[in-house]
Design an enzyme around this catalytic site. Sequence first.
Site, mmCIF file in Angstrom:
data_model
loop_
_atom_site.group_PDB
_atom_site.id
_atom_site.type_symbol
_atom_site.label_atom_id
_atom_site.label_comp_id
_atom_site.label_asym_id
_atom_site.label_seq_id
_atom_site.Cartn_x
_atom_site.Cartn_y
_atom_site.Cartn_z
ATOM 1 N N TYR A 79 145.121 -29.986 -80.615
ATOM 2 C CA TYR A 79 144.716 -29.636 -82.181
ATOM 3 C C TYR A 79 145.926 -29.042 -82.792
ATOM 4 C CZ TYR A 79 141.141 -27.612 -85.445
ATOM 5 O OH TYR A 79 140.449 -27.784 -86.452
ATOM 6 N N THR A 105 133.854 -37.213 -88.201
ATOM 7 C CA THR A 105 134.352 -36.908 -89.808
ATOM 8 C C THR A 105 135.609 -37.611 -90.050
ATOM 9 O OG1 THR A 105 135.254 -34.948 -89.913
ATOM 10 C CG2 THR A 105 132.906 -34.922 -90.138
ATOM 11 N N LYS A 165 143.882 -22.703 -88.461
ATOM 12 C CA LYS A 165 142.581 -22.032 -88.423
ATOM 13 C C LYS A 165 142.559 -20.717 -87.914
ATOM 14 C CE LYS A 165 140.072 -25.701 -89.418
ATOM 15 N NZ LYS A 165 139.453 -25.936 -90.779
HETATM 16 P P1 NAD Z 1 136.430 -34.386 -94.172
HETATM 17 O O1 NAD Z 1 137.752 -35.460 -94.107
HETATM 18 O O2 NAD Z 1 135.134 -35.023 -94.412
HETATM 19 O O3 NAD Z 1 136.631 -33.156 -95.180
HETATM 20 C C1 NAD Z 1 137.878 -32.653 -95.261
HETATM 21 C C2 NAD Z 1 137.858 -32.532 -96.885
HETATM 22 O O4 NAD Z 1 139.178 -32.011 -97.135
HETATM 23 C C3 NAD Z 1 137.860 -33.726 -97.595
HETATM 24 O O5 NAD Z 1 136.981 -33.838 -98.537
HETATM 25 C C4 NAD Z 1 139.199 -33.897 -98.161
HETATM 26 O O6 NAD Z 1 139.108 -34.464 -99.613
HETATM 27 C C5 NAD Z 1 139.611 -32.376 -98.278
HETATM 28 N N1 NAD Z 1 141.183 -31.991 -98.546
HETATM 29 C C6 NAD Z 1 141.988 -32.543 -97.855
HETATM 30 N N2 NAD Z 1 143.105 -32.111 -98.714
HETATM 31 C C7 NAD Z 1 142.626 -31.428 -99.663
HETATM 32 C C8 NAD Z 1 143.476 -31.052 -100.910
HETATM 33 N N3 NAD Z 1 144.744 -30.886 -101.150
HETATM 34 N N4 NAD Z 1 142.762 -30.472 -101.858
HETATM 35 C C9 NAD Z 1 141.362 -30.563 -101.791
HETATM 36 N N5 NAD Z 1 140.474 -31.039 -100.834
HETATM 37 C C10 NAD Z 1 141.419 -31.416 -99.766
HETATM 38 O O7 NAD Z 1 136.038 -33.695 -92.597
HETATM 39 P P2 NAD Z 1 135.269 -32.604 -92.236
HETATM 40 O O8 NAD Z 1 135.277 -32.554 -90.603
HETATM 41 O O9 NAD Z 1 134.062 -32.465 -92.946
HETATM 42 O O10 NAD Z 1 136.004 -31.444 -92.404
HETATM 43 C C11 NAD Z 1 135.572 -30.194 -93.245
HETATM 44 C C12 NAD Z 1 136.103 -28.773 -92.829
HETATM 45 O O11 NAD Z 1 135.378 -28.617 -91.604
HETATM 46 C C13 NAD Z 1 137.631 -28.766 -92.533
HETATM 47 O O12 NAD Z 1 138.077 -27.302 -92.641
HETATM 48 C C14 NAD Z 1 137.582 -28.795 -90.906
HETATM 49 O O13 NAD Z 1 138.836 -28.377 -90.284
HETATM 50 C C15 NAD Z 1 136.410 -28.282 -90.481
HETATM 51 N N6 NAD Z 1 135.832 -28.459 -89.268
HETATM 52 C C16 NAD Z 1 135.756 -29.789 -88.785
HETATM 53 C C17 NAD Z 1 135.135 -29.942 -87.533
HETATM 54 C C18 NAD Z 1 134.954 -31.490 -86.932
HETATM 55 O O14 NAD Z 1 134.829 -31.597 -85.633
HETATM 56 N N7 NAD Z 1 134.754 -32.359 -87.843
HETATM 57 C C19 NAD Z 1 135.023 -28.988 -86.510
HETATM 58 C C20 NAD Z 1 135.315 -27.782 -87.123
HETATM 59 C C21 NAD Z 1 135.484 -27.681 -88.233
#
Ligand code: NAD
Length: 282
Positions: free
Chosen positions: A164, A202, A171
Site C-alpha cells: 500500500y 475500483t 491515509k
Molecule cells: P475511484 O478510482 O473510483 O475513485 C478515485 C477518485 O479520485 C476518482 O473519481 C478520481 O477522479 C479522483 N481523483 C483523483 N485525483 C483527483 C484530483 N486531483 N482531483 C479530484 N479528484 C481526483 O476509486 P475508489 O476506490 O472509489 O476510491 C475512492 C476513495 O476510496 C479513495 O480515497 C480510496 O483511497 C478509498 N478507498 C478505496 C478502497 C478500495 O478498495 N477501492 C478501500 C478503502 C478506501
Amino acid sequence: MGLMDGKKGLILGVANDHSIAWAIAQEVMKEGALCGFSHLPDPPGDERRKSWNRVQKLTSEYPATAKFLVPLDVRSDANIAELVATTKQEFGTIDFLVHSMAFASIEDLKRETVATSREGFLMAMDISAYSLLALSNAFAPLMNANASILAMTYYGGEKCVPGYNVMGVCKAALDSCVKYAAYDLGSKSIRVNAISAGPLKTLAGSAAGVKEMLPMNALMSPLGRNIEHAEVGKSALFLLSDLSQAITGEILHVDAGFNIMGAPTKALTDAVAADALKKAKV
Ligand code: NAD
C-alpha cells in the site's frame, strides 16, 4: 419518506460505475437527497471529454436528484472556488459532502515507501489528504447545522499493509485530518467522519493492488468474506444522515471485521496448512 428527504450535498470522486462515491450517491439519492457531482477535468482541447462523459452517463439516469456536474481538480484552489460558487447558486446551503478521492503515481505506488519521490509524495498528500481540509474549510460557510462530511480511508493508514506504500502514509494523514477537522468544525455543528473500507475493485483500488488482497482479506475477516460496494454505500448513508447526529471524528470500519484481528483466523491457518500439505504431496 426518505432518510435524506430535504437534504442537499456534494458527491466528489465518481470516476465510473465502480467508484465507491457512486455506490454512496445511489444510496443517498434513493433516500431523497439532491446531489451535485464533480468529475476530473478533461484535458483542454480533448473533444471526447472522456472523464465528463463517464460520469455524465451515470448522473443523467437520475435527473430528479443529480442536479449538477462540474470539473474539479482538488489541487486547484480556483476549481474549489468555482465548485463553491456553483453549489451556492444551485443549492444555497448544503447538508453533506462526500470526499472519495485519492491519487498517487503508479511509479510511487509500486516503489518501497522509503523510495517515494519528493514530488510524488507531495502530490499524493495534496490530492489524498490536504484536499479534505481545503474542501471542509471552503464549504463550511455553506453548511447547515448537523451537516456531515465523509471521507474514504483504508486500514493501511493505521498499520503497515505491504504494497500500500505511500498511500498508507496519505491515509494516516487523512485520518488525522478527519479528527482535527471534526474538532475545528464541531463548534459549527458540522460533523466529519471517515469510512475505512475493505478492498473493493475500483480504478484506484486496482492501482493499490486490491485484486491480490481479496482472497487473503476474506480468509482474515471474522465474517469470512469480502465486502460489497453497496455495503459501503449504506454505511455512508448512515453517517450522512441524522441517524448519526452525535458521531464525529469517527473512523468506521466497513471491512467484514478485518481490522480487529491480531493473529490469523482458523480459516487462514487451515488454508495455509492445506496448501502446505498439497505442496508436500502428503
Ligand atoms: P475511484 O478510482 O473510483 O475513485 C478515485 C477518485 O479520485 C476518482 O473519481 C478520481 O477522479 C479522483 N481523483 C483523483 N485525483 C483527483 C484530483 N486531483 N482531483 C479530484 N479528484 C481526483 O476509486 P475508489 O476506490 O472509489 O476510491 C475512492 C476513495 O476510496 C479513495 O480515497 C480510496 O483511497 C478509498 N478507498 C478505496 C478502497 C478500495 O478498495 N477501492 C478501500 C478503502 C478506501
